[in-house]
Write a protein that holds these residues in place. Sequence first.
Motif, short mmCIF file in Angstrom:
data_model
loop_
_atom_site.label_atom_id
_atom_site.label_comp_id
_atom_site.label_asym_id
_atom_site.label_seq_id
_atom_site.Cartn_x
_atom_site.Cartn_y
_atom_site.Cartn_z
N GLU A 45 0.66 -1.06 0.03
CA GLU A 45 0.10 -0.06 -0.10
C GLU A 45 0.83 1.39 -0.16
O GLU A 45 0.59 2.07 -0.58
CB GLU A 45 -0.98 0.07 1.43
CG GLU A 45 -2.08 -1.06 1.13
CD GLU A 45 -3.01 -0.82 2.31
OE1 GLU A 45 -3.30 0.12 2.74
OE2 GLU A 45 -3.52 -1.86 2.85
N HIS A 78 -5.39 -8.02 -2.61
CA HIS A 78 -5.77 -6.92 -1.47
C HIS A 78 -5.66 -5.66 -2.16
O HIS A 78 -6.49 -4.82 -1.80
CB HIS A 78 -4.61 -7.05 -0.68
CG HIS A 78 -4.45 -6.00 0.71
ND1 HIS A 78 -5.52 -6.01 1.49
CD2 HIS A 78 -3.94 -5.06 0.73
CE1 HIS A 78 -5.23 -4.81 2.38
NE2 HIS A 78 -4.47 -4.35 1.70
N ALA A 82 -8.04 -2.25 -1.80
CA ALA A 82 -7.28 -0.91 -0.54
C ALA A 82 -6.84 0.23 -1.54
O ALA A 82 -6.83 1.29 -1.00
CB ALA A 82 -6.05 -1.92 -0.09
#
Length: 225
Positions: A45, A78, A82
């Motif tokens: 991220e 993910h 995200a």
Amino acid sequence: MWDSQDPYLKYMADKFHLTVISIGYRLAPEDAWPACAHDCYDAAEYLAKHAEAQFGSALCFTGGESAGGHLACLVALHLLDAVPDFAFKGLLLHFGCYDLSAFLPMVRHHESHLVIDHDVMAAYIDALLPGTTEAQRRDPSISPFYADLRGKKLPPALFTCGSEDPLLDDTVCMGAKWQMWGNEAVVKVYNGAPHGFIGYAPGTIRAVQEGLDDTGAFVRAKMEG
């Protein structure tokens, strides 16, 4: 960073002029699931949002070998939620384990005991997921093979595995599932190669250079595209 991966990472950096970052995630049994996944998610991220400012280039690829292939696949899924405005150019998924429940047939019936086998896999997964049932291990947050991929725009992925690797079914089945919903997956199987082959010294077996060449061709195509 695992020192054994340095030659492969250096090859990728030198060959394609890439900045390569290796994530030192927490390990079981000292840190059981989901510590390793959360470490990878946090790093991914951050890089998806800040790589260009921090390193002069956007995050382009993620990948890994064996457990790293499993985690890299989970990272890609993910980030779809995200960081929805982010997209990888490609994934490099080498001989990963994508079903951590009852194992696909190749693991259960593999008898060569070359590098890893059923007992080794079972011990590793018990250490990673202590006290969990087979059904719990099928949760898509653990076993990406069970993720619902319908309608998802997945990044192009290169799946590689040797014919003598008990994780061969994982690679073939995950690659097929990737393709089912219109996403790009290249699946490469290397005759005679065991688990971990891409990290061997070039010339050890023919598959090493073949794997490096196929990885290079995939990276080059996605960079140019």
